[in-house]
Scaffold this motif. Sequence first.
Motif, PDB file in Angstrom:
ATOM      1  N   THR A 106      31.248  35.619  36.816  1.00 38.79           N
ATOM      2  CA  THR A 106      31.738  36.769  37.579  1.00 38.79           C
ATOM      3  C   THR A 106      32.993  37.301  36.895  1.00 38.79           C
ATOM      4  OG1 THR A 106      30.922  35.789  39.641  1.00 38.79           O
ATOM      5  CG2 THR A 106      32.555  37.557  39.838  1.00 38.79           C
ATOM      6  N   ASP A 110      35.424  42.259  39.237  1.00 37.35           N
ATOM      7  CA  ASP A 110      34.530  42.161  40.396  1.00 37.35           C
ATOM      8  C   ASP A 110      35.084  41.177  41.426  1.00 37.35           C
ATOM      9  OD1 ASP A 110      32.784  43.979  39.318  1.00 37.35           O
ATOM     10  OD2 ASP A 110      31.343  42.489  38.602  1.00 37.35           O
ATOM     11  N   TRP A 113      37.786  42.777  43.349  1.00 34.08           N
ATOM     12  CA  TRP A 113      37.270  43.789  44.282  1.00 34.08           C
ATOM     13  C   TRP A 113      36.761  43.122  45.562  1.00 34.08           C
ATOM     14  CZ3 TRP A 113      32.647  45.029  46.694  1.00 34.08           C
ATOM     15  CH2 TRP A 113      32.556  46.324  47.239  1.00 34.08           C
ATOM     16  N   TYR A 114      36.019  42.028  45.411  1.00 42.83           N
ATOM     17  CA  TYR A 114      35.514  41.322  46.593  1.00 42.83           C
ATOM     18  C   TYR A 114      36.655  40.742  47.425  1.00 42.83           C
ATOM     19  CZ  TYR A 114      30.678  41.753  45.070  1.00 42.83           C
ATOM     20  OH  TYR A 114      29.443  42.250  44.715  1.00 42.83           O
TER      21      TYR A 114
END
Length: 213
Positions: A106, A110, A113-114
């Motif tokens: 990952t 990203d 962002w999560y």
Amino acid sequence: MKTIRWMGDSTTIGATVLPGEKWLVAPDNTMATATRLLKEKFGESAISSFNDGASSSAIIDWYAGSAATPNKPLMPSLAQRMTTPEYQAMSIGVLEIGINDATKSTTTADFGWYLQKIRETFNQHGKTLVIATPNPINHPNLPQLHNLQIAIKSFASWFSVPLIDHYGTIISMPNWRSLMADNGHPTNTLYSVKGALAACTLDGLISPIPLHT
């Protein structure tokens, strides 16, 4: 009473492995140790803890949910969880995630962002989010995990989210690899260290029960 839900992967559950490949839940896992220490300080009725760890889960599973696989249970989205009586009663959610994200590559962008979307969901429902860096791993993806834990610390600093820094403390221990049960899971001894670290952060979020005279 503060109700705490512990979210994350198999290290949240407290999974460890004994010689001969016997898997079990470490008796002094992070949640158990932190809960015991907090109850010793604030009283037996001050907190209630629930372990929602899901083996093989990554950050996307905790935000968006995912279908069951042979290694991972069905996971509702965080928004769906927040509609349940269990999560409506939650005061504090402790999220420790990153090990499976590192092995699945990952990206830090990203991942960040999560984290922000999870924080927004917590805020929308008036819940307190606590974020934890994962323990380091005996794995070729340790450099990727190192980058993810930097992202977690940056997120916590930028948004003033309480942080439990398992990674920073454990990686500085010269013998940390000898305290791992396998490539990713701590021994009971190392879980107790993680629990003590968690209790130190949660301490400031637990209000003592007033004395009535």
